[in-house]
Design a protein around this motif. Structure first.
Motif, PDB file in Angstrom:
ATOM      1  N   ARG A 138       0.822  -1.216   0.000  1.00 65.02           N
ATOM      2  CA  ARG A 138       0.000   0.000   0.000  1.00 65.02           C
ATOM      3  C   ARG A 138       0.858   1.268   0.000  1.00 65.02           C
ATOM      4  O   ARG A 138       0.578   2.218  -0.728  1.00 65.02           O
ATOM      5  N   ALA A 139       1.906   1.290   0.822  1.00 64.00           N
ATOM      6  CA  ALA A 139       2.768   2.471   0.895  1.00 64.00           C
ATOM      7  C   ALA A 139       3.510   2.695  -0.416  1.00 64.00           C
ATOM      8  O   ALA A 139       3.620   3.831  -0.899  1.00 64.00           O
ATOM      9  N   LEU A 140       4.023   1.625  -0.998  1.00 69.38           N
ATOM     10  CA  LEU A 140       4.728   1.750  -2.266  1.00 69.38           C
ATOM     11  C   LEU A 140       3.789   2.213  -3.380  1.00 69.38           C
ATOM     12  O   LEU A 140       4.133   3.084  -4.181  1.00 69.38           O
ATOM     13  N   ALA A 142       1.029   3.931  -3.044  1.00 65.43           N
ATOM     14  CA  ALA A 142       0.669   5.331  -2.777  1.00 65.43           C
ATOM     15  C   ALA A 142       1.788   6.278  -3.215  1.00 65.43           C
ATOM     16  O   ALA A 142       1.530   7.421  -3.591  1.00 65.43           O
ATOM     17  N   ALA A 143       3.038   5.785  -3.198  1.00 64.97           N
ATOM     18  CA  ALA A 143       4.186   6.602  -3.616  1.00 64.97           C
ATOM     19  C   ALA A 143       4.408   6.540  -5.128  1.00 64.97           C
ATOM     20  O   ALA A 143       5.365   7.127  -5.630  1.00 64.97           O
ATOM     21  N   GLY A 144       3.549   5.820  -5.844  1.00 71.05           N
ATOM     22  CA  GLY A 144       3.659   5.765  -7.295  1.00 71.05           C
ATOM     23  C   GLY A 144       4.475   4.606  -7.827  1.00 71.05           C
ATOM     24  O   GLY A 144       4.742   4.526  -9.023  1.00 71.05           O
ATOM     25  N   VAL A 145       4.886   3.699  -6.948  1.00 71.71           N
ATOM     26  CA  VAL A 145       5.636   2.532  -7.387  1.00 71.71           C
ATOM     27  C   VAL A 145       4.640   1.442  -7.785  1.00 71.71           C
ATOM     28  O   VAL A 145       3.673   1.187  -7.077  1.00 71.71           O
TER      29      VAL A 145
END
Length: 157
Positions: A138-140, A142-145
């Motif tokens: 989810r974090a990745l 959200a960062a566009g990865v």
């Protein structure tokens, strides 16, 4: 008997349960060389660097390649996906740089260009592993990865 297409052969090799991943990848690279040859399996195995038993399994897959490819395509479609082979125009350019590149991808959605990460782990993930993988994904994302998955059993599923 109608000769299967390159696409059908790639999909059939990828789906063959008794064919090892290294043999399938190597045979995909040399597809035109061995699949149309009228040589004994031993000679083809020696020429491609694939064990004889694996070459025999690959040669046997030619007979059912069209049916296997149709079955695999239908299964992917039922899951909202599609099959992309290394011969297709929409095969990701970044994967073409691998040696060897994966011959077949099962894709759901689009494969945009950009940074990507695969999250892999245990097939028997515990609750902590599943939670950590979910948080990272989810974090990745959200960062566009781009987060990719092989949909294997376990963490990446």
């Amino acid at each position: 008997m109608t000769r299967p297409t390159r696409r059908e052969l790639l999909i059939a090799l990828n789906a063959a349960p008794a064919l090892s991943r290294p043999a399938a990848y190597r045979l995909a690279e040399e597809l035109d060389r061995w699949s149309a040859a009228d040589s004994p399996p031993e000679a083809l195995a020696a020429g491609t660097g694939v064990p004889r038993a694996q070459m025999r399994k690959a040669l046997a897959a030619i007979a059912t390649a069209a049916a296997v490819a149709d079955h695999e395509a239908a299964a992917a479609e039922r899951l909202g996906g599609r099959i992309v082979t290394m011969d297709d125009a929409d095969y990701p350019p970044g994967l073409r740089q691998l040696s060897p590149p994966p011959p077949v991808l099962y894709v759901r959605g689009e494969v945009p260009a950009g940074p990507a990460v695969a999250i892999v782990g245990s097939r028997r993930a515990d609750s902590y592993g599943r939670e950590a993988a979910d948080l990272f994904a989810r974090a990745l994302a959200a960062a566009g990865v781009i987060v990719v998955s092989g949909f294997a059993q376990g963490i990446d599923a």
